[in-house]
Design an enzyme around this catalytic site. Structure first.
Site, short mmCIF file in Angstrom:
data_model
loop_
_atom_site.label_atom_id
_atom_site.label_comp_id
_atom_site.label_asym_id
_atom_site.label_seq_id
_atom_site.Cartn_x
_atom_site.Cartn_y
_atom_site.Cartn_z
N ARG A 124 -15.09 7.68 13.76
CA ARG A 124 -13.97 8.84 13.53
C ARG A 124 -14.44 10.06 13.33
O ARG A 124 -15.36 10.23 12.58
CB ARG A 124 -13.33 8.04 12.42
CG ARG A 124 -12.05 8.85 12.15
CD ARG A 124 -11.03 8.35 10.90
NE ARG A 124 -11.94 8.42 9.65
CZ ARG A 124 -12.11 9.63 9.00
NH1 ARG A 124 -11.85 10.90 9.47
NH2 ARG A 124 -12.74 9.52 7.77
N ARG A 133 -20.08 12.70 12.44
CA ARG A 133 -20.59 12.19 11.25
C ARG A 133 -21.63 11.07 11.53
O ARG A 133 -22.75 11.22 10.73
CB ARG A 133 -19.80 11.68 10.34
CG ARG A 133 -18.57 12.47 9.71
CD ARG A 133 -17.58 12.07 9.08
NE ARG A 133 -16.72 13.00 8.52
CZ ARG A 133 -15.39 12.88 7.95
NH1 ARG A 133 -14.84 11.63 8.02
NH2 ARG A 133 -14.66 13.98 7.32
N PHE A 175 -14.25 21.47 12.15
CA PHE A 175 -14.65 20.32 11.64
C PHE A 175 -15.65 19.60 12.68
O PHE A 175 -15.50 19.88 13.86
CB PHE A 175 -13.48 19.25 11.45
CG PHE A 175 -13.42 19.11 9.87
CD1 PHE A 175 -12.99 19.97 9.22
CD2 PHE A 175 -13.90 17.80 9.52
CE1 PHE A 175 -12.76 19.42 7.71
CE2 PHE A 175 -13.74 17.43 8.07
CZ PHE A 175 -13.06 18.44 7.30
N GLN A 212 -18.21 4.09 8.92
CA GLN A 212 -18.83 5.23 8.83
C GLN A 212 -19.52 5.73 7.58
O GLN A 212 -18.95 5.48 6.60
CB GLN A 212 -17.50 6.34 9.13
CG GLN A 212 -18.02 7.82 9.16
CD GLN A 212 -16.72 8.65 9.52
OE1 GLN A 212 -15.97 8.97 8.83
NE2 GLN A 212 -17.05 8.97 10.82
N LEU A 252 -17.64 12.06 -2.56
CA LEU A 252 -17.20 12.74 -1.26
C LEU A 252 -17.44 14.37 -1.69
O LEU A 252 -16.71 14.82 -2.52
CB LEU A 252 -15.77 12.60 -0.70
CG LEU A 252 -15.56 13.22 0.60
CD1 LEU A 252 -16.39 13.03 1.58
CD2 LEU A 252 -13.96 13.22 0.92
N GLU A 255 -6.26 3.09 7.57
CA GLU A 255 -7.36 2.57 7.60
C GLU A 255 -7.50 1.07 7.82
O GLU A 255 -8.52 0.47 8.38
CB GLU A 255 -8.37 3.24 6.46
CG GLU A 255 -9.74 2.92 6.55
CD GLU A 255 -10.83 3.66 5.41
OE1 GLU A 255 -9.94 4.16 4.52
OE2 GLU A 255 -11.61 3.25 5.26
N HIS A 289 -18.00 5.47 4.13
CA HIS A 289 -16.77 6.26 3.86
C HIS A 289 -15.65 5.75 4.43
O HIS A 289 -14.62 5.77 3.89
CB HIS A 289 -17.21 7.37 4.56
CG HIS A 289 -15.99 8.70 4.52
ND1 HIS A 289 -15.53 9.08 3.23
CD2 HIS A 289 -15.34 9.48 5.44
CE1 HIS A 289 -14.60 10.14 3.44
NE2 HIS A 289 -14.30 10.23 4.79
N GLU A 309 -16.56 17.51 4.46
CA GLU A 309 -17.28 18.11 5.61
C GLU A 309 -16.83 19.50 5.81
O GLU A 309 -17.35 20.28 6.34
CB GLU A 309 -16.82 17.29 6.92
CG GLU A 309 -17.57 17.72 8.21
CD GLU A 309 -17.13 16.38 9.39
OE1 GLU A 309 -17.33 15.46 8.85
OE2 GLU A 309 -16.94 17.09 10.17
N GLY A 364 0.87 -1.52 0.05
CA GLY A 364 0.01 0.00 -0.09
C GLY A 364 0.98 1.25 0.08
O GLY A 364 1.77 1.47 0.73
N HIS A 375 -20.64 8.77 5.77
CA HIS A 375 -20.30 10.27 5.44
C HIS A 375 -21.68 10.92 5.25
O HIS A 375 -22.17 10.42 4.31
CB HIS A 375 -19.25 10.51 4.63
CG HIS A 375 -18.62 11.63 4.73
ND1 HIS A 375 -19.45 13.06 4.38
CD2 HIS A 375 -17.61 12.46 4.84
CE1 HIS A 375 -18.61 14.14 4.43
NE2 HIS A 375 -17.44 13.70 4.77
#
Lengths: 313, 569
Positions: free
Chosen positions: B383, B275, B114, B229, B241, B372, B341, B244, B10, B231
């Site tokens: 989160r 969220r 946020f 989660q 997306l 993640e 999300h 936020e 990754g 979003h």
């Protein structure tokens, strides 16, 4: 029903590329990528292309639609239909195809690597952040939006004839550092970027600005590097001399002195370069293409001078 | 056999940050199924959290409390404390590397508000913060190209383990189809999330649970898989997306009647509640018929911010709205809906990013995970926005440090290349030889549909049981799929099939864990058990075993400073 005319290539099966047509009802709101996915998933699983984020930020799905590079995920498919309800899809240009729409990106990345694509600053940093004003941030705001999709590289007219050219993406990346108030190698950078294959090999066609899916718009970034190079006094190359000669001529007479431009671009003491010009000059003479030997100013040259004065030059 | 001291799978924020650390002393390979700059970290928009106090006074203590309350007290508090304390240094380090940040008038890193954060602590680069950090780290990798070898477009298929030690990975080159064993003294997984399991998601096509499932097959449990989660601002139908940050800058959420409905759900924080709360509020409005025009979306209204502010702070969002829905947010509200999300759960690790195999913390030696795909757990049940980029960089750095320290002390273990390769080769051959009639596309769509419908924002026992049954039957159909591309060269079809298998198994783990958690906490909401139940469920789920025989165990939550209290905003 729309027709997707896709350039196929799979050297495992057939050495030559060919076009294949697929019929698809374009769903409402579908992007070009949505449609290509539908074709792969419902008609032909062998259709091969790259994709990932499908929101115009990862830069994977660059391909040519109707002859121009685009991000497939960013374009509404219906906007690409021609009068026969057809969209022609081909791989990106100026790169070697591997299979169908997948091309070899290695030379692209090699060129990005050449411009030293990282901040150079040997001064040990403060405990907190280095400060940078909002104005200084704005100088690198646009170039830092580049997603390395290769669309500009694909459609660059210089790269088509000269694969030594660094290309628009690498040069936009270079501006990201040339313009960064935190980078300490500005002079070294613009000196290297003024060498053959660099900024002055751009022909100002603006194609890369048309193809860029982001505000990075490489040609404008290339112009910014040119300005910095000239400001920093990096004049000892044909490109800079050409630009300076151009300005000098327009400033003094209001028009180009086409006899002087090639000479001044080469440099008065560049004997080899000047000798190289002789055969071209002779051919132009024989074809009666030589501009008048006596260069006249335009009538309103005063006004031109006033413009230069206004611009503080 | 390919050999490197350390192999990282990754190349997003966590993977590249880890690579920089390892490369200080050892030879390191970074393997990515795309290119580093294509990693999904780049899609993160709004910011990265750190209590720098650049626009208002702030402290790590407040950041810690906000994170724990946001996570509905399921976070391991010892890890959260170290994580928020490390935040300022990780931001300054990124800035020193050259990362581009938006600035305050006096030249400091700008910070904005946020959801769930009590102070403006999101450091940002307009609305492309993930992109800015991703490219800054990629630049460092290009700078260190002598000591960091990047394998672009390679897939990872399995871990090579012997007892409790990890000795490498089995991988394949997408371009040639060649399968190779990559031997390593230490392996770090930074393979991202698995939002692609759901119909509506912000996630890239590449976010498919490859790492979590490879670890699971090697005997590593999955922690807190039920916590996914949603979003609140995904583009209607596409799920793309919309940061936020749009609400952080002052955007409103409006229902079909034009009301700012958050007043009913979180009066003190309004649109900037965490969220999970905002997504549930939106879904409730939609379910109760107050969506726009009675449809399943509501509006994100930015018009009052004005064009200048939008162009300075949210330019990308404006362009996304124009390109994907023909809506210009300067003049019209954007249609949005909740979208899968982020996965709070994943490969269990301790706070040193070392992978653990059980509730007692038994280590899988030489195996680390961050970002993640890992579950430390700093996010608990939900989160907070801007905490994920921080997670990826802080624990990416830690994973790199831990792997480096470990790899320096051990030699390469013996690896039986033949059998390891054969196992993966067999799974390829198995797929190539299928001549079934089932469409993988159909199976994938049905999985995404059922997970969204029955294992989404609102869950209950009946739905979850039906969901598990559907996933199991899809898995049976999966084995009778129709394969069309049987070549070796850049065969994306076979990789999509392997990814689908990972997703089907992950989906089953998620739904099974969700069924067992008979309470509502953070991102997991059960309409049949709509209260948090600390007495019975203040614990992490650990899904062990095999996909056919899942065994759920539990692990206590580490509580140091903050006793669980009622969570209201």
């Amino acid at each position: 029903m729309a027709t997707f005319r896709i350039k196929r290539y799979n050297p495992e099966i057939k050495p030559e590329p060919y076009y294949e047509e697929f019929q698809l009802d374009i769903p409402e709101g579908a992007t070009l990528l949505d449609c290509i996915n539908l074709i792969k998933w419902t008609q032909d699983g062998t259709l091969t292309y790259r994709m990932s984020c499908r929101s115009a930020i990862c830069g994977s799905c660059g391909m040519k639609a109707n002859g121009h590079a685009q991000l497939a995920c960013q374009r509404q498919a219906t906007s690409l239909l021609d009068k026969d309800d057809t969209i022609t899809i081909e791989p990106l240009g100026n790169m070697q195809p591997i299979k169908d729409l997948v091309v070899d990106f290695e030379p692209f990345w090699d060129k990005v690597n050449k411009i030293k694509p990282y901040l150079q600053n040997d001064v040990s940093p403060p405990q907190k952040e280095r400060t940078q004003s909002p104005e200084q941030f704005r100088l690198i705001d646009d170039s830092s939006t580049c997603i390395m999709c290769g669309n500009c590289y694909s459609d660059c007219n210089v790269l088509e004839v000269d694969d030594k050219f660094l290309g628009p993406a690498a040069l936009a990346k270079a501006q990201r550092f040339v313009g960064d108030s935190r980078d300490k190698k500005t002079l070294e950078r613009v000196t290297e970027l003024s060498e053959p294959g660099g900024i002055w090999d751009c022909t100002h066609c603006g194609e890369c600005v048309e193809r860029c899916p982001k505000p990075a718009q490489p040609f404008y970034r290339i112009k910014e590097i040119m300005s910095v190079a000239l400001e920093q006094g990096v004049h000892n190359n044909n490109g800079a001399r050409h630009a300076l000669s151009f300005v000098k001529s327009v400033k003094s007479s209001g028009r180009l002195n086409e006899n002087m431009i090639p000479v001044e671009s080469m440099g008065y003491f560049n004997f080899k370069g000047l000798i190289d010009l002789i055969p071209i000059g002779l051919r132009m003479l024989l074809k009666r293409k030589i501009p008048p030997i006596i260069h006249k100013s335009i009538d309103d040259v005063k006004d031109v001078k006033r413009i230069f004065k206004e611009l503080d030059q | 056999m390919i050999k490197h001291d350390v192999v990282i799978v990754g190349a997003g924020l966590a993977g590249m940050r880890a690579a920089i650390e390892v490369s200080k002393e050892l030879d390191v390979a970074v393997l990515t199924k795309v290119y580093p700059s294509r990693s999904h970290s780049g899609a993160a928009q709004g910011g990265i959290a750190a209590a720098l106090g650049n626009s208002e006074s702030d402290s790590w203590e407040e950041h810690m409390y906000d994170t724990i309350k946001g996570g509905d007290f399921l976070n391991d508090q010892d890890a959260v404390e170290e994580y928020v304390k490390a935040a300022p240094s990780i931001i300054y380090e990124l800035e020193h590397m050259g990362c581009v940040f938006s600035r305050t008038a006096d030249g400091k890193i700008a910070q904005r508000s946020f959801g769930g954060h009590s102070k403006p602590r999101a450091c940002f680069s307009a609305d492309r913060t993930g992109h800015a950090i991703l490219h800054a780290l990629h630049e460092q990798l290009m700078k260190q190209s002598k000591s960091i070898k990047i394998y672009n477009e390679w897939n990872m298929h399995s871990l090579v383990t012997e007892g409790n030690r990890c000795n490498g990975v089995v991988v394949s080159n997408v371009k040639t189809g060649a399968i190779e064993v990559m031997q390593a003294k230490a392996v770090i997984f930074c393979t991202g999330g698995y939002g692609r399991i759901f119909k509506i998601t912000t996630n890239a096509f590449a976010s498919t649970a490859d790492g979590v499932m490879a670890a699971f097959r090697a005997g590593i449990p999955v922690e807190d898989a039920e916590f996914v989660q949603f979003h609140p601002s995904g583009l209607y139908r596409q799920g793309i997306l919309f940061s936020e940050a749009a609400r952080g800058e002052g955007g409103y959420l409006l229902n079909g009647k034009g009301d700012r409905f958050m007043e009913q759900y979180a009066p003190s924080r309004m649109e900037l509640a965490p969220r999970d709360i905002v997504s549930r509020a939106e879904q409730s409005e939609i379910d109760e018929g107050r969506g726009v025009d009675g449809k399943d979306f509501i509006h994100l209204d930015l018009r009052h911010l004005g064009e200048a502010r939008i162009m300075e702070r949210l330019p990308q969002i404006r362009q996304l709205g124009i390109d994907f829905t023909s809506v210009d947010c300067v003049t019209d509200p954007l249609p949005i809906q909740p979208t899968a999300h982020y996965s709070m759960g994943g490969i269990p690790t301790n706070k040193f990013s070392q992978v653990v195999m059980d509730a007692e913390g038994t280590k899988m030696e030489g195996f680390f995970a961050a970002g993640e795909c890992a579950c430390v757990s700093v996010h608990g049940g939900n989160r907070l926005g801007t905490n994920s980029l921080l997670d990826a960089t802080v624990f990416g750095r830690r994973a790199g440090m831990s792997a480096l320290e470990y790899a320096k002390t051990v030699d390469f273990a013996k690896v039986n290349e033949g059998p390891e390769k054969t196992k993966v080769l067999k799974s390829f051959e198995d797929i190539y030889q299928r001549d079934g009639t089932e469409s993988y596309n159909q199976i994938r769509n049905e999985m995404k549909e059922v997970m969204m419908e029955k294992c989404g924002v609102f869950r209950d026992e009946e739905k979850l049981k039906a969901c598990i049954e559907t996933i199991k039957s899809l898995h049976l159909r999966f084995k009778k799929g129709k394969v069309t591309d049987k070549g070796k060269l850049f065969n994306t079809e076979i990789y999509e099939i392997l990814e689908l298998e990972n997703m089907l198994e992950m989906a089953q783990v998620i739904a099974t864990c969700a069924l067992a958690r008979k309470e509502s906490r953070g991102g997991h909401f059960r309409t049949d058990h709509d209260k948090r139940d600390d007495e019975n469920f203040l614990k992490h789920t650990m899904a062990h075993g095999t996909i056919d025989e899942l065994e759920l165990k539990y692990k206590p939550v580490v509580i140091t400073k903050h006793k669980p209290t009622e969570r209201t905003y």
